[in-house]
Every structure is written in structure tokens, then in C-alpha cells.
Design a protein around this motif. Sequence first.
Motif, PDB file in Angstrom:
ATOM      1  N   ILE A 228       9.797 -34.522  12.916  1.00  0.00           N
ATOM      2  CA  ILE A 228      10.534 -33.664  12.501  1.00  0.00           C
ATOM      3  C   ILE A 228      10.991 -34.091  10.888  1.00  0.00           C
ATOM      4  CG2 ILE A 228      11.270 -32.908  14.492  1.00  0.00           C
ATOM      5  CD1 ILE A 228      13.981 -34.205  14.290  1.00  0.00           C
ATOM      6  N   ILE A 229      11.203 -35.462  10.742  1.00  0.00           N
ATOM      7  CA  ILE A 229      11.488 -35.874   9.198  1.00  0.00           C
ATOM      8  C   ILE A 229      10.436 -35.498   8.273  1.00  0.00           C
ATOM      9  CG2 ILE A 229      13.030 -37.372  10.095  1.00  0.00           C
ATOM     10  CD1 ILE A 229      11.393 -39.675   9.028  1.00  0.00           C
ATOM     11  N   LYS A 230       9.299 -35.278   8.685  1.00  0.00           N
ATOM     12  CA  LYS A 230       8.349 -34.913   7.633  1.00  0.00           C
ATOM     13  C   LYS A 230       8.236 -33.379   7.368  1.00  0.00           C
ATOM     14  CE  LYS A 230       5.196 -38.392   9.110  1.00  0.00           C
ATOM     15  NZ  LYS A 230       3.870 -38.746  10.164  1.00  0.00           N
ATOM     16  N   LEU A 231       9.059 -32.371   8.126  1.00  0.00           N
ATOM     17  CA  LEU A 231       9.138 -30.882   7.982  1.00  0.00           C
ATOM     18  C   LEU A 231      10.137 -30.692   6.606  1.00  0.00           C
ATOM     19  CD1 LEU A 231       9.390 -29.945  11.535  1.00  0.00           C
ATOM     20  CD2 LEU A 231       7.464 -29.700  10.358  1.00  0.00           C
ATOM     21  N   LYS A 232       9.605 -29.968   5.854  1.00  0.00           N
ATOM     22  CA  LYS A 232      10.408 -29.577   4.686  1.00  0.00           C
ATOM     23  C   LYS A 232      10.243 -28.003   4.449  1.00  0.00           C
ATOM     24  CE  LYS A 232      10.883 -33.792   3.485  1.00  0.00           C
ATOM     25  NZ  LYS A 232      10.100 -34.418   2.464  1.00  0.00           N
ATOM     26  N   GLY A 233      11.570 -27.489   3.833  1.00  0.00           N
ATOM     27  CA  GLY A 233      11.585 -26.014   3.745  1.00  0.00           C
ATOM     28  C   GLY A 233      11.824 -25.100   4.894  1.00  0.00           C
ATOM     29  N   LEU A 234      12.101 -25.650   6.085  1.00  0.00           N
ATOM     30  CA  LEU A 234      12.427 -24.857   7.104  1.00  0.00           C
ATOM     31  C   LEU A 234      13.876 -24.284   7.264  1.00  0.00           C
ATOM     32  CD1 LEU A 234      11.335 -26.715  10.138  1.00  0.00           C
ATOM     33  CD2 LEU A 234      10.155 -25.076   8.897  1.00  0.00           C
ATOM     34  N   ARG A 235      13.911 -22.955   7.646  1.00  0.00           N
ATOM     35  CA  ARG A 235      15.236 -22.296   7.561  1.00  0.00           C
ATOM     36  C   ARG A 235      15.747 -22.385   9.246  1.00  0.00           C
ATOM     37  NH1 ARG A 235      15.647 -17.258   7.218  1.00  0.00           N
ATOM     38  NH2 ARG A 235      13.576 -16.713   7.424  1.00  0.00           N
ATOM     39  N   LYS A 236      14.709 -22.474  10.017  1.00  0.00           N
ATOM     40  CA  LYS A 236      15.095 -22.547  11.493  1.00  0.00           C
ATOM     41  C   LYS A 236      14.076 -23.499  12.358  1.00  0.00           C
ATOM     42  CE  LYS A 236      16.789 -17.558  11.472  1.00  0.00           C
ATOM     43  NZ  LYS A 236      16.722 -16.312  12.214  1.00  0.00           N
ATOM     44  N   THR A 246      16.257 -38.080  17.954  1.00  0.00           N
ATOM     45  CA  THR A 246      17.475 -38.558  18.394  1.00  0.00           C
ATOM     46  C   THR A 246      18.374 -38.246  17.363  1.00  0.00           C
ATOM     47  OG1 THR A 246      17.163 -40.623  17.128  1.00  0.00           O
ATOM     48  CG2 THR A 246      16.483 -40.681  19.287  1.00  0.00           C
ATOM     49  N   ASP A 247      19.640 -38.526  17.222  1.00  0.00           N
ATOM     50  CA  ASP A 247      20.690 -38.190  16.280  1.00  0.00           C
ATOM     51  C   ASP A 247      20.227 -38.656  14.889  1.00  0.00           C
ATOM     52  OD1 ASP A 247      22.489 -37.337  18.224  1.00  0.00           O
ATOM     53  OD2 ASP A 247      23.554 -39.056  18.131  1.00  0.00           O
ATOM     54  N   ALA A 248      19.727 -39.638  14.787  1.00  0.00           N
ATOM     55  CA  ALA A 248      19.207 -40.183  13.411  1.00  0.00           C
ATOM     56  C   ALA A 248      18.150 -39.248  12.888  1.00  0.00           C
ATOM     57  CB  ALA A 248      18.770 -41.584  13.532  1.00  0.00           C
ATOM     58  N   GLY A 249      17.218 -39.060  13.798  1.00  0.00           N
ATOM     59  CA  GLY A 249      16.140 -38.309  13.234  1.00  0.00           C
ATOM     60  C   GLY A 249      16.614 -36.777  12.944  1.00  0.00           C
ATOM     61  N   ILE A 250      17.212 -36.194  13.503  1.00  0.00           N
ATOM     62  CA  ILE A 250      17.802 -34.872  13.262  1.00  0.00           C
ATOM     63  C   ILE A 250      18.733 -34.758  12.012  1.00  0.00           C
ATOM     64  CG2 ILE A 250      19.222 -32.861  14.365  1.00  0.00           C
ATOM     65  CD1 ILE A 250      18.402 -33.938  17.112  1.00  0.00           C
ATOM     66  N   ILE A 251      19.545 -35.953  11.878  1.00  0.00           N
ATOM     67  CA  ILE A 251      20.308 -35.807  10.700  1.00  0.00           C
ATOM     68  C   ILE A 251      19.433 -35.805   9.410  1.00  0.00           C
ATOM     69  CG2 ILE A 251      22.272 -37.136   9.489  1.00  0.00           C
ATOM     70  CD1 ILE A 251      23.131 -37.973  12.281  1.00  0.00           C
ATOM     71  N   GLN A 252      18.481 -36.616   9.511  1.00  0.00           N
ATOM     72  CA  GLN A 252      17.541 -36.800   8.149  1.00  0.00           C
ATOM     73  C   GLN A 252      16.921 -35.684   8.128  1.00  0.00           C
ATOM     74  OE1 GLN A 252      17.300 -39.584   6.309  1.00  0.00           O
ATOM     75  NE2 GLN A 252      16.355 -38.105   5.060  1.00  0.00           N
ATOM     76  N   PHE A 253      16.517 -34.929   9.281  1.00  0.00           N
ATOM     77  CA  PHE A 253      16.012 -33.577   9.089  1.00  0.00           C
ATOM     78  C   PHE A 253      16.731 -32.435   8.416  1.00  0.00           C
ATOM     79  CE2 PHE A 253      15.699 -29.333  11.148  1.00  0.00           C
ATOM     80  CZ  PHE A 253      14.527 -28.928  10.792  1.00  0.00           C
ATOM     81  N   ILE A 254      17.977 -32.567   8.752  1.00  0.00           N
ATOM     82  CA  ILE A 254      18.970 -31.589   8.102  1.00  0.00           C
ATOM     83  C   ILE A 254      19.030 -32.049   6.664  1.00  0.00           C
ATOM     84  CG2 ILE A 254      21.520 -31.103   8.044  1.00  0.00           C
ATOM     85  CD1 ILE A 254      21.502 -31.479  11.129  1.00  0.00           C
ATOM     86  N   LYS A 255      19.119 -33.033   6.428  1.00  0.00           N
ATOM     87  CA  LYS A 255      19.285 -33.585   4.807  1.00  0.00           C
ATOM     88  C   LYS A 255      18.010 -33.102   3.884  1.00  0.00           C
ATOM     89  CE  LYS A 255      22.108 -37.963   5.658  1.00  0.00           C
ATOM     90  NZ  LYS A 255      22.324 -39.275   5.475  1.00  0.00           N
TER      91      LYS A 255
END
Length: 324
Positions: A228-236, A246-255
Motif C-alpha cells: 500500500i505504501i507504493k500506491l500513489k495518486g489514489l482517491r479511494k 498496520t497503523d504505520a503502513g496506513i499512515i504512510q499511505f495517507i501521506k
Amino acid sequence: MGTAYCADNISTEELETIFCTCKNLKHLDIPRGPYTVAEIPLEKWINFQNLQHLGISCHLKPGFANAIVKYCKNLKHLRIYYSYGIINNALTKLTELENLECLILDGPIDLYDESIIAISNNCQKLKRLEIAECMIVSAIDDVPLSSPSVLDELSKLQYLEHLNLRLVEKLKDSTIIAIANNCENLKCLDIRECTAITEKALVALTNLKNLQILNVSFLDDIITNSFIIKLKGLRKLYCEACDKVTDAGIIQFIKNNPDLEFLNVCSIDTIRTNLIIGADQATKNRTNGIILHIRISDASILQASKSIIKSQWLVVGCKDVPYF
């Protein structure tokens, strides 16, 4: 009658009246009802020459398909609701609609390999395809195919923007890789519960530069932080029940996705209040005016979020949103 009509409890007689009197109709959407399309004389379809959007519940048979192709040449959007009774040579006939941009077949359904090939070869203008819950079967002996290769043919649809393959039987890596390599306009992809695919397919998805909406829910064995941290440009993003994130991965994904509007992380046992703290920090300085809605099913985290959230650009709740 105007140019659009939508109802969900219409009789056959009422439907025939629409056929006979609404000759300028462009949009007809009737999801379900006591009507029977087979009782409408096929010649009545001539009155729908201006029709561009059709959603109807029926058993897809050759006569019905022939009438649509003959008279509804302007049809761009076709949705067959509750299509358990598809006859595949009828579906192949519908691929002759030259202006078709959207084809939705409500499942669960059996599709012959030849139908997939016909869609791939003939529907070159197709931007949206939904064949959720379908099983691809051989035209020769009606048994499930052992090879997923026929689904790879969908990669010929180079204008495709929206693809729903949820719970498609036999969907494997080769199809996802072919689509990622050839359908560069793809914006929305639903592959939830397609448990035959592996991490190899996910690597290919990260190369889709225009992807905005992705549903990988219930792929709990392969959806990880590293993906998920490799995904860029997502809206949903929908990753329900993916316990390896985990929390850490999702937070980085949001950033990494500053335009993110919606995130479904329901039923993930590894999620804690740290996610809310991190999401609050990641969104508080947003300048794009986009509010991030996070869907969480854990009642204790929902309760705690009320005192944690300070960002005006973050909302946490238990409601889902339509993603297509």
C-alpha cells in the motif's frame, strides 16, 4: 414523458406503454419489478432509436439481443440486472453495438470464453466493464476452464477506465498483469475476494499511473504495508479485512496520497488509535480542500477518535460510500 425514466416496481403493461409512447427516450433504467421483457413485442424496440442508457432485468436471449442491436444503435450504456439467464450467443450479439462504452452484467453468472473474446475484440470503445461474480466456462463442454488466459483478452480494451472483477472465478496474475500493462487509462479497479491472485499481480498494479480507486478487500494473505505504501495518486482505497497492514503502513499511505478522500479499513485487527493520531497529523495541513473519510468498524477506536481528531480535513466513522 421526458428523456429519462427510472422505476423499480413497474408492470409489463406499463413498460409496454413506455415502449409505445416515449419515442424520444434517451435513458431508461428499471432495476427490478414484476415486468417481463419477453412479453414486449420485439418490433416495439424500434421506438427506442434514441436510447443511450438502458438498465433492465431480463433473461438475455437472442431475440432480445437482436432487437437491441437492430434498433438501439445509439446505445452507450447497457446494464442487465439479475442476469442469471444469460445465453452467451445473445451476449456476443450485443457486442456489435458500435457505440457501447459501458457494459454491466449483474452476477452471479456463467460466461463462455467466446463471450469474453467477443467483448474484448468488438467493444473497442468500452470504458466501463463489470462482470462481478462470473465464472468463465468452456463453450465446448460447459466445465470451468483450468486456464485464466481468456481473461487476459480484456487487456485489449485500451480505453477501459473502470473494471469490476469482484469474485471472478479463475482470475489470476496473468490477467492483472496484462491489464496493468495495456490499459493505461484505468482509473477504478475492483478485485476484492479474488483470492487466486498473488503479490506478483500487485506489483503490476503499482505501475498504473491513472489509478484512483482500488478495492482489494478480503485479500488478507497478500495486502501488506509494503504494497500500500507504493500506491500513489489514489482517491479511494478499500482494504477491508486485510490484517497484514498496520497503523504505520496506513499512515504512510495517507501521506503518500494527499488527495485521498476515502479509506475503508474495517475488520482489520491490527488497527489501533495510533492510526487516528497519524491520520490527524497527516491531514491537518491539507490545502486542497479535500476531506479524508476513514471507515472503521472498531467501536472503541471510533469513540476515541472523537477526542483525538483536531484536523478539519479528517472524518472517522462507520459508514461506507459508493466507490464507482
